[in-house]
Design a protein around this motif. Sequence first.
Motif, mmCIF file in Angstrom:
data_model
loop_
_atom_site.group_PDB
_atom_site.id
_atom_site.type_symbol
_atom_site.label_atom_id
_atom_site.label_comp_id
_atom_site.label_asym_id
_atom_site.label_seq_id
_atom_site.Cartn_x
_atom_site.Cartn_y
_atom_site.Cartn_z
ATOM 1 N N LEU A 462 0.824 -1.206 0.000
ATOM 2 C CA LEU A 462 0.000 0.000 0.000
ATOM 3 C C LEU A 462 0.856 1.254 0.000
ATOM 4 O O LEU A 462 2.025 1.228 0.386
ATOM 5 N N PHE A 463 0.271 2.368 -0.411
ATOM 6 C CA PHE A 463 0.923 3.670 -0.302
ATOM 7 C C PHE A 463 -0.092 4.704 0.169
ATOM 8 O O PHE A 463 -1.292 4.583 -0.105
ATOM 9 N N ILE A 464 0.376 5.683 0.909
ATOM 10 C CA ILE A 464 -0.463 6.784 1.368
ATOM 11 C C ILE A 464 -0.572 7.810 0.242
ATOM 12 O O ILE A 464 0.414 8.149 -0.402
ATOM 13 N N VAL A 465 -1.774 8.311 -0.007
ATOM 14 C CA VAL A 465 -1.981 9.344 -1.032
ATOM 15 C C VAL A 465 -1.619 10.701 -0.425
ATOM 16 O O VAL A 465 -2.295 11.185 0.485
ATOM 17 N N GLY A 466 -0.529 11.302 -0.922
ATOM 18 C CA GLY A 466 -0.105 12.609 -0.430
ATOM 19 C C GLY A 466 0.359 12.567 1.009
ATOM 20 O O GLY A 466 0.738 11.517 1.542
ATOM 21 N N LYS A 467 0.300 13.739 1.651
ATOM 22 C CA LYS A 467 0.670 13.863 3.056
ATOM 23 C C LYS A 467 -0.502 14.430 3.837
ATOM 24 O O LYS A 467 -0.732 15.641 3.850
ATOM 25 N N PRO A 468 -1.270 13.553 4.475
ATOM 26 C CA PRO A 468 -2.470 14.016 5.190
ATOM 27 C C PRO A 468 -2.146 15.058 6.257
ATOM 28 O O PRO A 468 -1.188 14.911 7.012
ATOM 29 N N ASP A 469 -2.953 16.116 6.294
ATOM 30 C CA ASP A 469 -2.771 17.175 7.286
ATOM 31 C C ASP A 469 -3.627 16.969 8.521
ATOM 32 O O ASP A 469 -3.384 17.602 9.552
ATOM 33 N N MET A 470 -4.637 16.098 8.420
ATOM 34 C CA MET A 470 -5.596 16.054 9.512
ATOM 35 C C MET A 470 -5.953 14.619 9.860
ATOM 36 O O MET A 470 -5.063 13.808 10.132
ATOM 37 N N THR A 471 -7.214 14.271 9.813
ATOM 38 C CA THR A 471 -7.685 12.991 10.330
ATOM 39 C C THR A 471 -8.209 12.061 9.243
ATOM 40 O O THR A 471 -8.879 11.071 9.544
ATOM 41 N N ILE A 472 -7.926 12.377 7.983
ATOM 42 C CA ILE A 472 -8.305 11.504 6.878
ATOM 43 C C ILE A 472 -7.030 10.876 6.317
ATOM 44 O O ILE A 472 -6.066 11.575 6.018
ATOM 45 N N VAL A 473 -7.057 9.560 6.170
ATOM 46 C CA VAL A 473 -5.911 8.851 5.621
ATOM 47 C C VAL A 473 -6.391 8.073 4.394
ATOM 48 O O VAL A 473 -7.193 7.140 4.507
ATOM 49 N N ALA A 474 -5.909 8.487 3.216
ATOM 50 C CA ALA A 474 -6.265 7.815 1.959
ATOM 51 C C ALA A 474 -5.093 6.944 1.522
ATOM 52 O O ALA A 474 -3.935 7.341 1.637
ATOM 53 N N PHE A 475 -5.398 5.751 1.012
ATOM 54 C CA PHE A 475 -4.325 4.845 0.596
ATOM 55 C C PHE A 475 -4.752 4.036 -0.626
ATOM 56 O O PHE A 475 -5.930 3.729 -0.830
ATOM 57 N N GLY A 476 -3.754 3.735 -1.469
ATOM 58 C CA GLY A 476 -3.978 2.946 -2.673
ATOM 59 C C GLY A 476 -2.916 1.880 -2.806
ATOM 60 O O GLY A 476 -2.141 1.624 -1.878
ATOM 61 N N SER A 477 -2.862 1.270 -3.998
ATOM 62 C CA SER A 477 -1.876 0.208 -4.223
ATOM 63 C C SER A 477 -1.483 0.176 -5.694
ATOM 64 O O SER A 477 -2.327 0.363 -6.578
ATOM 65 N N ASP A 478 -0.201 -0.072 -5.926
ATOM 66 C CA ASP A 478 0.312 -0.235 -7.287
ATOM 67 C C ASP A 478 0.348 -1.694 -7.710
ATOM 68 O O ASP A 478 0.610 -2.006 -8.880
ATOM 69 N N VAL A 479 0.108 -2.603 -6.773
ATOM 70 C CA VAL A 479 0.238 -4.037 -7.076
ATOM 71 C C VAL A 479 -1.052 -4.816 -6.860
ATOM 72 O O VAL A 479 -1.181 -5.952 -7.322
ATOM 73 N N LEU A 480 -2.017 -4.223 -6.152
ATOM 74 C CA LEU A 480 -3.289 -4.896 -5.885
ATOM 75 C C LEU A 480 -4.453 -4.020 -6.340
ATOM 76 O O LEU A 480 -4.320 -2.802 -6.478
ATOM 77 N N ASN A 481 -5.596 -4.653 -6.566
ATOM 78 C CA ASN A 481 -6.823 -3.910 -6.823
ATOM 79 C C ASN A 481 -7.345 -3.404 -5.472
ATOM 80 O O ASN A 481 -7.836 -4.182 -4.663
ATOM 81 N N ILE A 482 -7.211 -2.103 -5.240
ATOM 82 C CA ILE A 482 -7.557 -1.548 -3.933
ATOM 83 C C ILE A 482 -9.038 -1.690 -3.622
ATOM 84 O O ILE A 482 -9.438 -1.781 -2.456
ATOM 85 N N PHE A 483 -9.859 -1.778 -4.676
ATOM 86 C CA PHE A 483 -11.296 -1.935 -4.441
ATOM 87 C C PHE A 483 -11.630 -3.357 -3.987
ATOM 88 O O PHE A 483 -12.618 -3.572 -3.281
ATOM 89 N N GLU A 484 -10.813 -4.309 -4.390
ATOM 90 C CA GLU A 484 -10.979 -5.669 -3.864
ATOM 91 C C GLU A 484 -10.600 -5.711 -2.390
ATOM 92 O O GLU A 484 -11.240 -6.402 -1.590
ATOM 93 N N VAL A 485 -9.561 -4.965 -2.022
ATOM 94 C CA VAL A 485 -9.199 -4.847 -0.608
ATOM 95 C C VAL A 485 -10.367 -4.256 0.172
ATOM 96 O O VAL A 485 -10.710 -4.716 1.275
ATOM 97 N N ASN A 486 -10.997 -3.253 -0.409
ATOM 98 C CA ASN A 486 -12.148 -2.609 0.236
ATOM 99 C C ASN A 486 -13.292 -3.601 0.433
ATOM 100 O O ASN A 486 -13.962 -3.597 1.471
ATOM 101 N N ASP A 487 -13.513 -4.457 -0.578
ATOM 102 C CA ASP A 487 -14.586 -5.452 -0.456
ATOM 103 C C ASP A 487 -14.305 -6.440 0.680
ATOM 104 O O ASP A 487 -15.222 -6.833 1.422
ATOM 105 N N VAL A 488 -13.045 -6.843 0.826
ATOM 106 C CA VAL A 488 -12.704 -7.763 1.911
ATOM 107 C C VAL A 488 -12.891 -7.060 3.259
ATOM 108 O O VAL A 488 -13.404 -7.655 4.215
#
Length: 570
Positions: A462-488
């Motif tokens: 996984l990787f963090i999207v940008g540099k969060p300033d507050m209480t939201i943490v967004a993350f994606g992936s270059d090797v996995l389908n992140i939406f499949e991770v979300n489904d699990v």
Amino acid sequence: MKWGGRPHWHGDATARQGKYQQTFGSRNEKNSFQPPMDYSSWISELRGSANRFLSQYEPLALVLAPLLSLLLAHALRSFFHHGLKPTLLGFLINSVKLLPGVKTYIDAQKQKVVDKLQSDSKSKREAWKTVLPSTGLGTSVVEKLREEKINDAVWQGKCSGTVYIGGSESDGHFALINEACSMFAHTNPLHLDVFKSVARFEAEVVAMTAALLGSKEKSSGGQICGNMTSGGTESILLAVKSSRDYMKSKKGITRPEMIIPESGHSAYDKAAQYFNIKLWRVPVNKNFQADVKATRRHINKNTILIVGSAPGFPHGIIDPIEELGHLASSFGICFHVDLCLGGFVLPFARELGYQIPPFDFSVKGVSSISVDVHKYGLAPKGTSVVLYRNHEIRKHQFVAVTEWSGGLYVSPSIAGSRPGSLIAGAWAAMMSLGKEGYLKNTKAVMEGSRRIQKGIEEITELFIVGKPDMTIVAFGSDVLNIFEVNDVMSSKGWHLNALQRPNSIHICVTLQHVPIVEEFLKDLKESVKSVKDNPGPISGGLAPIYGAAGKMPDRGMVQELLVDYMDSTC
């Protein structure tokens, strides 16, 4: 002759009159002029010339020319608004749709997606009441409410955002808010002369919120004012409407445009549709912040408003508010800051020592701010505040009616009647917590979000999207389908937010999450491993739909899909 004197005519009067009539036409008894030539013959001659000129072209060409001109104009407009690739794709897709049977096929496929999104909700709707019961349930209806509530998802701790108050519904701050709301359930601030207590509560909520956001600073101008609304969307709608009308009165702008970053909330799209404003969405920069240079390039004589967020909903990143404020100030246009998420965190985080860039009315150029009290303000759902730098701007928010047989009418917001119970609940929340309570809560959620961010960074896939300033943490992936991770994760009871550009998911950390950070990270690690070991969509998951929607070049089709889904669910 003398300067300023009457003109000196030479020659006899008859000659002068003939010359006058030849040049200007003659004057009749009623001092009107007769034209010097017959316009009907002139029009006939012009028509004949046009027909002779057009006779060299084929009739079909004459019919197609204006249609092709309109098509070209539409293509140019799309090119300047969206770019070359989307324009060509849109033209190709629209052309394909004209083929026999294609539209029918597309509609059938869209319906399959709608049915998938609805899942099993359609069958449940069949049991819903459609008429009043012949005999009322009386007090036993409370038991029915309890029965239905059991069907709600388990939200305690596992929903991104959604519920910001910590603890359970039956005690603590929850119970206090519920009691405050029930005490004022019958009130309506539309009737100021009757419910004076609610009018005071609203004024104090607005003033206390404004004080958090720079109203006491000398640079704010000392006129910060505002009103309570039903939520962040209404606050944004009112700020946009007020900006539009203010700029019309100030600059005479009648074809308004506004500019927002891609990360700006969808409420601005809603405002653009409601208030007939052209909307420009500009790309974010490499740090996922509003691109100031791109915003600058889109400013023109019709621009009424630019927008920044602190932070943006998708990635929790604060836009360069100072730079945008300087831009707005230099062009004499309005600048709205979306603080719906950050309004009751950033002021306290700054006081706690976190590095928070300027974001409020202390920044020159900020003309309005929206901030939700029902998020980190821990007020009941349906409470937000819209603030303006001065009364001159806010006056354009109001609607006053004088020609109604029902009497004189004036309203500050989109809603006429408003629930005084929610206003009282917001006031109770702020007064019960106080500065000390908000500092304590802010420290808890900021630390919780940092722990989650650190834990995600340790998951190599996984990787963090940008540099969060507050209480939201967004993350994606270059090797996995992140939406499949979300489904699990969904199968484990988590309700996270799916994002696009880039494909990712986020968690908005609230007090509900603070005690279960480790549980979240454990489930996330297991979900990543599950997708890595067994790639592919899971049964009942929405990953294929999210993925297809993100790749679909025809955004109009995606829009139709969403509208069809909404039309079938309400």
